[in-house]
Design an enzyme around this catalytic site. Structure first.
Site, PDB file in Angstrom:
ATOM      1  N   GLY A   1      41.364  39.680  34.231  1.00 26.16           N
ATOM      2  CA  GLY A   1      41.399  38.231  34.275  1.00 26.16           C
ATOM      3  C   GLY A   1      41.827  37.681  32.922  1.00 26.16           C
ATOM      4  O   GLY A   1      41.265  38.057  31.907  1.00 26.16           O
TER       5      GLY A   1
ATOM      6  N   CYS B   1      35.060  31.202  38.991  1.00 22.41           N
ATOM      7  CA  CYS B   1      34.862  30.852  37.595  1.00 22.41           C
ATOM      8  C   CYS B   1      34.176  29.496  37.541  1.00 22.41           C
ATOM      9  O   CYS B   1      34.482  28.615  38.350  1.00 22.41           O
ATOM     10  CB  CYS B   1      36.235  30.808  36.912  1.00 22.41           C
ATOM     11  SG  CYS B   1      36.097  30.734  35.128  1.00 22.41           S
TER      12      CYS B   1
ATOM     13  N   THR C   1      35.730  49.761  41.204  1.00 24.82           N
ATOM     14  CA  THR C   1      34.594  50.492  40.644  1.00 24.82           C
ATOM     15  C   THR C   1      34.696  52.011  40.803  1.00 24.82           C
ATOM     16  O   THR C   1      34.227  52.754  39.938  1.00 24.82           O
ATOM     17  CB  THR C   1      33.311  49.943  41.293  1.00 24.82           C
ATOM     18  OG1 THR C   1      33.284  48.535  41.031  1.00 24.82           O
ATOM     19  CG2 THR C   1      32.063  50.563  40.727  1.00 24.82           C
TER      20      THR C   1
ATOM     21  N   ASN D   1      41.808  33.812  40.163  1.00 24.68           N
ATOM     22  CA  ASN D   1      40.378  34.106  40.281  1.00 24.68           C
ATOM     23  C   ASN D   1      39.636  32.775  40.371  1.00 24.68           C
ATOM     24  O   ASN D   1      39.552  32.038  39.398  1.00 24.68           O
ATOM     25  CB  ASN D   1      39.920  34.906  39.055  1.00 24.68           C
ATOM     26  CG  ASN D   1      38.412  35.104  39.021  1.00 24.68           C
ATOM     27  OD1 ASN D   1      37.710  34.762  39.969  1.00 24.68           O
ATOM     28  ND2 ASN D   1      37.908  35.641  37.924  1.00 24.68           N
TER      29      ASN D   1
ATOM     30  N   SER E   1      41.346  43.767  39.676  1.00 24.12           N
ATOM     31  CA  SER E   1      41.386  43.133  38.366  1.00 24.12           C
ATOM     32  C   SER E   1      40.157  43.523  37.536  1.00 24.12           C
ATOM     33  O   SER E   1      39.028  43.535  38.034  1.00 24.12           O
ATOM     34  CB  SER E   1      41.417  41.612  38.544  1.00 24.12           C
ATOM     35  OG  SER E   1      41.366  40.981  37.285  1.00 24.12           O
TER      36      SER E   1
ATOM     37  N   GLY F   1      30.818  48.220  44.185  1.00 23.00           N
ATOM     38  CA  GLY F   1      30.483  49.586  44.584  1.00 23.00           C
ATOM     39  C   GLY F   1      30.569  49.745  46.089  1.00 23.00           C
ATOM     40  O   GLY F   1      30.867  48.787  46.812  1.00 23.00           O
TER      41      GLY F   1
ATOM     42  N   GLY G   1      36.996  45.919  47.797  1.00 22.92           N
ATOM     43  CA  GLY G   1      35.530  45.929  47.855  1.00 22.92           C
ATOM     44  C   GLY G   1      35.016  47.250  48.379  1.00 22.92           C
ATOM     45  O   GLY G   1      35.144  47.555  49.562  1.00 22.92           O
ATOM     46  N   GLY G   2      34.490  48.063  47.485  1.00 27.46           N
ATOM     47  CA  GLY G   2      33.798  49.287  47.905  1.00 27.46           C
ATOM     48  C   GLY G   2      34.665  50.453  48.323  1.00 27.46           C
ATOM     49  O   GLY G   2      34.161  51.437  48.862  1.00 27.46           O
TER      50      GLY G   2
ATOM     51  N   GLY H   1      31.722  38.984  31.565  1.00 29.22           N
ATOM     52  CA  GLY H   1      31.982  37.615  31.128  1.00 29.22           C
ATOM     53  C   GLY H   1      33.442  37.356  30.828  1.00 29.22           C
ATOM     54  O   GLY H   1      33.783  36.541  29.964  1.00 29.22           O
TER      55      GLY H   1
END
Lengths: 283, 252
Positions: A46, A130, A260, A127, A21, A211, A237-238, A72
């Site tokens: 999001g 938040c 990423t 998510n 996302s 990353g 993740g990564g 943000g």
């Protein structure tokens, strides 16, 4: 080439690869390089019930080993997004995971209601990282009780499968996974960015780390939670390459999300899908 | 937009901390609109993300960018030697839009000249360049433009008008009254604030090239979004809806 189709939430996906996302714009942007049809499913940025302007500049920090973002949660609002993009995804026959967030429990539910029975939706990804404005900004995802309440609330407002996206920044992510499962979650997305800080000359900027260095942390979360709950897990993740994807699948993930890596190597997703097809199995 | 692979032909220091990097490219270079940029991969373990740079010059099989060393990314870029392979992604973003005005006034502050050089090279009608720099050392960045008779301002007064380039422009702007002219500018943010103050009375048409830190350069991450006066789209991505904006649309 073998089929790499998977079945998740009772639906068949072309492959187990999604975007994370917030890392592939609204959907159209990347089509200058490749079609989003390449994806098993598209995950939206999001989305909130009201449009959100996000944080002031600067929003991006290069940490060498990865990055920190402080976007943000900028977005145009869930209603406008679905109005403007449903046709786009229908044309591409690409199922959509709608990522939602809110600043109150009610806002999560309003988002779920706004999705209605939209024909392109595969699932709703919640998510939970938040801030809850009613508790002075404590993240919903920090406590099993609030995870339980939000997931149960969203479940009651939709017929779509509900995925809880959890953060690793907690005492025990397995406890949160169990709370989400008990509340009726149909799946988990593990993990979100990890909170971090960058110190500028005269201010402190909070954001999320992402990353390659996230991989090992995310793999642990996927491995531990897959042993604890009987619902499908989407690992994120990564991930930088096909070997990383295989690691997540071996750790117990049913599907993966790539984030990423796309910023630096924009063809990462099609390259991984192509390489997965060349393999006979995910082992 | 596409992947452009090439080899560094030269990476030379023009004056203190200001460099000109030229890359020889293997494949055909896509069409470029002045003001568009490329995302450059800086091949070093300390750098993760690509960095955005406006296209300074585009030849048949060469691409050049001019840059100032500001942080660790540009510092490492300045150390990349001739012959090194380099990966670029571009051209990206929305460049300057020309509308057949009688006169274009091009305003550049410091390294901002890098953002308008290609524009100047491709100018067909009448134009006047205003270039501001801290001292006469900054003239090293406009050697190729001297024949266009630029009006020059230096902060220390070591060459031309003494002071900033917008004060200099404000003293000349009455010459353009009655002419259908537009300003095309590239420079630091405080230069745009002064520019807006000078132009506000007559709301002179003005396009500015906005610089922002970027994550992806392709509109994926929203890392470079800035606030605008547009009620329907208050936030715009510099990499996608910019980097060239109408000055009057920006919230400065």
């Amino acid at each position: 080439m073998g089929s790499i189709a998977i079945e998740i939430f009772g639906k068949k996906l072309r492959n187990p690869v999604m975007n994370a996302s917030g890392t592939l714009g609204y959907g159209r942007e990347i089509e200058r390089l490749w079609s989003i049809k390449v994806l098993g499913a598209f995950v939206t940025k999001g989305l909130s019930i009201l449009p959100c302007q996000g944080n002031p500049q600067p929003r991006i920090f290069d940490l060498g080993c990865g990055m920190l973002n402080s976007i943000g949660l900028q977005n145009i609002g869930i209603k406008r997004y679905l109005e403007e993009y449903t046709e786009f995804f229908l044309e591409r026959k690409t199922p959509v995971v709608v990522n939602i967030f809110g600043f109150t429990e009610e806002e999560y539910i309003e988002c779920a209601l706004a999705i209605g029975d939209n024909p392109v939706v595969l699932a709703i990804e919640v998510n939970l990282s938040c801030p809850n404005v009613k508790t002075g900004g404590i993240l919903f995802g920090k406590k099993p009780e609030t995870v339980f309440r939000i997931i149960r609330g969203v479940k009651s407002a939709t017929n779509f499968p509900v995925i809880a996206k959890l953060s690793q920044e907690v005492t025990d992510i397995v406890e949160l996974a169990k709370a989400a499962f008990e509340a009726g979650a149909d799946g988990l997305t593990l993990i979100n960015t990890i909170p971090g800080v960058v110190l500028e000359e005269n201010r402190v900027i909070r954001g999320g780390l992402s990353g390659p260095f996230l991989k090992s942390i995310a793999l642990k979360a996927v491995y531990d939670c897959s042993k604890a709950v009987p619902i499908p897990i989407i690992g994120v993740g990564g991930i930088m390459n096909t070997e990383d994807v295989i690691s997540f699948l071996r750790a117990g993930a049913k599907a993966v999300q790539i984030g990423t890596a796309t910023f630096v190597y924009p063809n990462t997703i099609p390259k991984i899908v192509k390489e997965l097809k060349k393999r006979r199995s995910f082992d | 937009m596409k992947h452009i692979l090439g080899k560094i032909l030269e990476n030379i220091e023009l004056t203190e901390k200001h460099f000109l990097l030229t890359v020889k490219v293997k494949a055909k270079i896509p069409d470029v609109v002045p003001g568009q940029f490329v995302m450059v991969m800086i091949d070093d373990k300390k750098v993760f993300l690509r960095r955005p740079f406006t296209l300074y010059k585009v030849g048949e099989d060469t691409i050049s960018i001019m840059y100032k060393v500001r942080g660790f990314g540009t510092n490492l870029l300045s150390r990349m030697k001739k012959g090194r392979e380099i990966s670029l992604l571009g051209p990206l973003g929305r460049g300057f839009a020309l509308r057949n005005r009688d006169l274009y006034v091009i305003v550049a502050g410091g390294i901002g000249i890098a953002g308008v050089n290609l524009l100047i090279e491709r100018m067909k009608g009448r134009f006047q360049i205003f270039y501001g720099t801290s001292s006469s050392k900054g003239l090293a960045l406009i050697r190729n433009l001297i024949s266009h008779d630029p009006i020059i301002a230096t902060m220390d007064g070591s060459f031309g008008y003494k002071g900033d380039i917008i004060s200099c422009l404000s003293q000349h702007i009455h010459y353009f009254s009655g002419v259908d002219f537009e300003i095309l500018a590239c420079g630091p943010k405080d230069m745009y604030v002064s520019l807006k103050n000078v132009l506000v009375t007559y709301r002179v048409p003005c396009q500015v090239l906005w610089e922002e830190k970027m994550g992806c350069g392709m509109g994926l991450c929203f890392g470079c979004a800035v606030k605008t006066e547009n009620a329907e789209h208050p936030m715009k991505r510099v990499c996608l809806e910019g980097p060239v904006f109408d000055l009057w649309d920006l919230s400065l």
